[in-house]
Write an enzyme that holds these catalytic residues in place. Structure first.
Site, PDB file in Angstrom:
ATOM      1  CG  ASP A 436      57.242  42.788  40.401  1.00 32.56           C
ATOM      2  OD1 ASP A 436      57.046  42.668  41.627  1.00 32.56           O
ATOM      3  OD2 ASP A 436      57.579  43.861  39.872  1.00 32.56           O
ATOM      4  CD  GLU A 439      53.152  41.579  45.864  1.00 33.68           C
ATOM      5  OE1 GLU A 439      54.385  41.464  45.862  1.00 33.68           O
ATOM      6  OE2 GLU A 439      52.512  42.163  44.951  1.00 33.68           O
ATOM      7  CG  ASP A 504      58.701  48.265  44.987  1.00 30.80           C
ATOM      8  OD1 ASP A 504      59.510  47.461  44.496  1.00 30.80           O
ATOM      9  OD2 ASP A 504      57.577  48.480  44.504  1.00 30.80           O
TER      10      ASP A 504
END
Length: 766
Positions: A436, A439, A504
């Site tokens: 995860d 970014e 998400d």
């Protein structure tokens, strides 16, 4: 970035200089390409050669059908890394040729050529198929240039460049009716014409112009693609500054891109995969259902056991169980240690889950950040494993984790340490990793361990080195084709480290459509495998949305139930509705269907890897490039080359979809519809428009099959749908190795000796 105010004026505070003519053409350093010296005013006398900028445009053959185009202002600018890892499987030989005629100079790289106009005081470069005259796209007058902001009032000010920003831009033409697609996982309109796109990874959800996976590759409906060869920030004006041009701009002194000829989307993607890397293979077990704990929910070993036991009781096989963030102790993410208050015996627990047959594989959540409350933070900081500010401080902020630092993967020792942490997880029984985040990597006031890298170029590139490290650690432990990630951030080349999921999304039908568009765009950017949070991540989906999303999610290449603050096991969504229209029954139906589809899916997966193709979601234009409507379709997709899927977004089950030319057969009912045309249907929760393409041999597992991994040549059903002598189906085993090929010849299926057990052949449509 926009440099102009409309067609006639320059934007306020900007100075723009264009390549006005091609003054001289010389060979490039390689001797295979051409270098264009392009002054920023027309040279009508010798005095015109003084006190002006020039742009150098180097056009080089890359390999058959691919040319690189690099525009440079000041050649002395330092070339700082990182750079994309091009040609990872080796660079093909190139057949290059330069020819000169009165009309211009042409450089050919196999099937693709660039012709520079030979007219005096003119700037024009046309890219076209070798031997053809119709251009794919063109660089016309005032289409290549440099820009300063703020605009200097005198060249003397540029002696100190610290107060100025310098850009290079190019503008390729957009033809009438041309559409542009790809550029990573983008959630807005499928056709990018009219949009401004910034290639800069961001954690922005799925409902804005931000993207987790920015890929500087786009595909045109005119039979070519372009790859922008920089991991730094790229700004694109796609028919949005000048309606007839696609502008690419970067801050710096150089801009290089590759133009890739097709003519078909398949050809473009195949060549792109040679340039940036083919998708990695994934094991057959990964196609099964993944079940997550969800994010902020409360769970322990008993909760996990109850989930898996409940799924087994409802005959819903779970292949992979995923422990999301809170397998770690709060404030200590990510220190790779199970929270012993909740999981006192992680190795034993995982062993019991597998031994009891509740699940085959286990996945855990990780990220490349260390909260300062974690015991390993001080160790990593002291050893120089964390990114630093320019003054020597560890870079920290309180975004996400309190005082978190970022692992500096430019440090070889940090990479080795991170891999060792992963090895300890593997020792515990963990089989795959959700990578995860990655970014929000800062680009200002930072100093990487490797001083040669540019912080801005590291922002997007970080996703590559992060996922590469974890993927290779999995390969070392489990084998080359057994490694599986669940990654959120990506950039060009990350298709080599499958797989990714869509980030998400909200629990709404609109978010499901956003996710679908994101998956289509990513597939057109060279990624073969993709997943989505079934039911949506944010919020608690009402039962109807959950069930519609289940149907969509189980027909993606990979399928995971995952949410934020609510569970995604079906009985918690609808109060354990026991009916055939309930969530449990719906999930069971679609999970079983995917198991039946595995002989087809896993065979198609191998083709996807070889050709750089998306397995699912595969945009319709890949299979039907000559159908103009196919380039507009963003609510349906192909699953491999033989199945068309149209998810349902309405509670009442109504759906509209498009069928290209030919006789298409409803998978569930056998009803035949003939395209091209639009159709409307109404579906319950156990079906959706799933149509089989004409001239298809579809190999299925036996009726009632619930496993993901089995013998894909034994006890199978082969269905023939309007199959002519060109129809075929490649048979593979559970390792992905080719067993043989079924073919139709003179109306008969040959190769039946490759099948065993009680395999049957049915002619469904003829």
């Amino acid at each position: 970035m926009r440099f102009r105010d409309g067609q006639w004026l320059v934007a306020e505070g900007v100075q723009v200089q264009y390549a006005e003519e091609v003054y001289r053409i010389t060979p490039t350093a390689s001797g295979k390409g051409i270098s264009l010296l392009c002054p920023t005013r027309k040279i009508l006398n010798r005095g015109n050669t003084l006190n002006l900028a020039t742009l150098s445009i180097d056009i080089e053959p890359a390999f058959d059908g691919v040319l690189s185009v690099e525009t440079t202002h000041w050649q002395g600018a330092v070339r700082r890394g990182p750079d994309f890892d091009l040609f990872p499987a080796g660079r093909p030989e190139v057949d290059a040729k330069v020819t000169k005629t009165e009309s211009g100079t042409t450089l050919s790289s196999g099937t693709l050529s660039a012709t520079v106009s030979g007219k005096p005081h003119e700037f024009e470069i046309a890219f076209h198929p070798t031997g053809g005259k119709k251009p794919l796209t063109t660089l016309l007058n005032r289409s290549v240039g440099l820009a300063y902001t703020p605009a200097p009032s005198t060249p003397m000010q540029l002696a100190d460049m610290r107060n100025f920003r310098h850009y290079i831009f190019t503008q390729t033409t957009l033809a009438v009716g041309e559409s542009i697609h790809g550029l990573g996982e983008r959630f807005g309109p499928f056709n990018k014409v009219g949009q401004r796109v910034e290639l800069w990874n961001a954690d922005g959800g799925t409902s804005s112009d931000q993207a987790y996976k920015n890929v500087g590759f786009w595909m045109s409906s005119r039979g070519y693609g372009v790859f922008v060869d920089t991991p730094g920030r790229v700004e694109l004006e796609i028919g949005s500054e000048r309606c007839c041009r696609l502008q690419t701009s970067v801050e710096g002194q150089r801009l290089r891109w590759f133009i890739i000829y097709g003519p078909s989307p398949r050809d473009i993607l195949r060549r792109y995969s040679v340039l940036t890397g083919a998708p990695g293979s994934v094991p057959s077990w990964s196609f099964g259902l993944w079940l997550s704990t969800s994010f902020t929910t409360s769970y322990d070993e008993e909760t996990v056991n109850s989930f898996l036991a409940g799924m087994r009781a409802r005959d819903i096989p779970v292949e992979v169980f995923h422990f999301d963030c809170f397998w770690l102790k709060a404030f200590q993410w990510c220190d790779f240690e199970f929270d012993r208050d909740m999981f006192p015996d992680p190795r034993g627990q995982i062993g019991r889950l597998k031994a009891g047959g509740l699940v085959k594989k286990v996945c855990v959540w990780t990220n490349p950040y260390l909260g300062q409350a974690s015991p390993v933070f001080a160790e990593a900081a002291a050893r120089g494993y964390l990114l630093r500010r320019r003054n020597g401080d560890v870079f920290q902020w309180d975004l996400w984790q309190t005082g978190m630092g970022i692992v500096d993967f430019t440090n070889p020792d940090a990479r080795a340490w991170f891999a060792a942490c992963l090895d300890r997880l593997f020792d515990t029984g963990v089989d795959c990793i959700k990578t995860d985040f990655g970014e929000r990597i800062p680009s200002e006031d930072v100093q990487w361990f490797d001083p040669s890298v540019d912080p801005e170029r590291m922002h997007n590139y970080y996703a590559f080195i992060y996922n590469k490290l974890v993927y290779e650690a999995l390969q070392r432990r489990y084998g080359a084709n057994e490694a599986v990630l669940f990654a959120r951030a990506a950039t060009a080349g990350c298709q080599r480290f499958p797989l990714t999921w869509g980030g998400d999304c909200e629990s709404t039908p609109e978010a499901m459509a956003e996710s679908l568009r994101g998956g289509l765009s990513l597939g057109l950017s060279g990624f073969a495998f993709w997943s989505v949070d079934i039911g949506g991540f944010e919020g608690s989906p009402p039962p109807w949305i959950y069930k519609r999303w289940v149907a969509f999610g189980l027909l993606c290449s990979h399928s995971r139930l995952h949410g934020s603050n609510s569970y995604r096991v079906p009985w918690t969504v609808d109060g354990d509705d026991q009916s055939e229209e309930g969530c449990s029954a719906t999930l069971r139906k679609w999970t079983h269907l995917k198991a039946r589809l595995m002989p087809y899916l896993f065979s198609q997966a191998q083709e996807s890897v070889r050709g750089g193709l998306p397995l699912s979601l595969r945009a319709m234009c890949i299979e039907f490039p000559d159908d103009p409507t196919a380039w507009t379709l963003d609510r349906q997709f192909m699953l491999g080359d033989g199945l068309l899927v149209a998810p349902v977004f309405e509670e009442d089950g109504t759906v509209e979809f498009y069928l290209p030319r030919g006789k298409w057969t409803n998978f569930f009912t056998g009803e035949v519809k003939e395209g091209p045309g639009w159709f409307a249907e109404t579906h319950g929760f156990g079906t959706l428009p799933l149509y089989v393409r004409p001239n298809t041999l579809l190999v299925l597992g036996k009726e009632g099959e619930t496993r993901t991994v089995y013998d894909y040549t034994s006890d199978v059903e082969v269905r023939a749908y309007f199959a002519s002598d060109s129809a075929s189906a490649v048979l593979v085993d559970a390792e992905g190795k080719t067993v043989g090929t079924l073919r139709v010849k003179d109306g008969e299926i040959i190769g039946k000796e490759l099948l065993s057990g009680s395999s049957v052949i049915n002619v469904v449509s003829s």
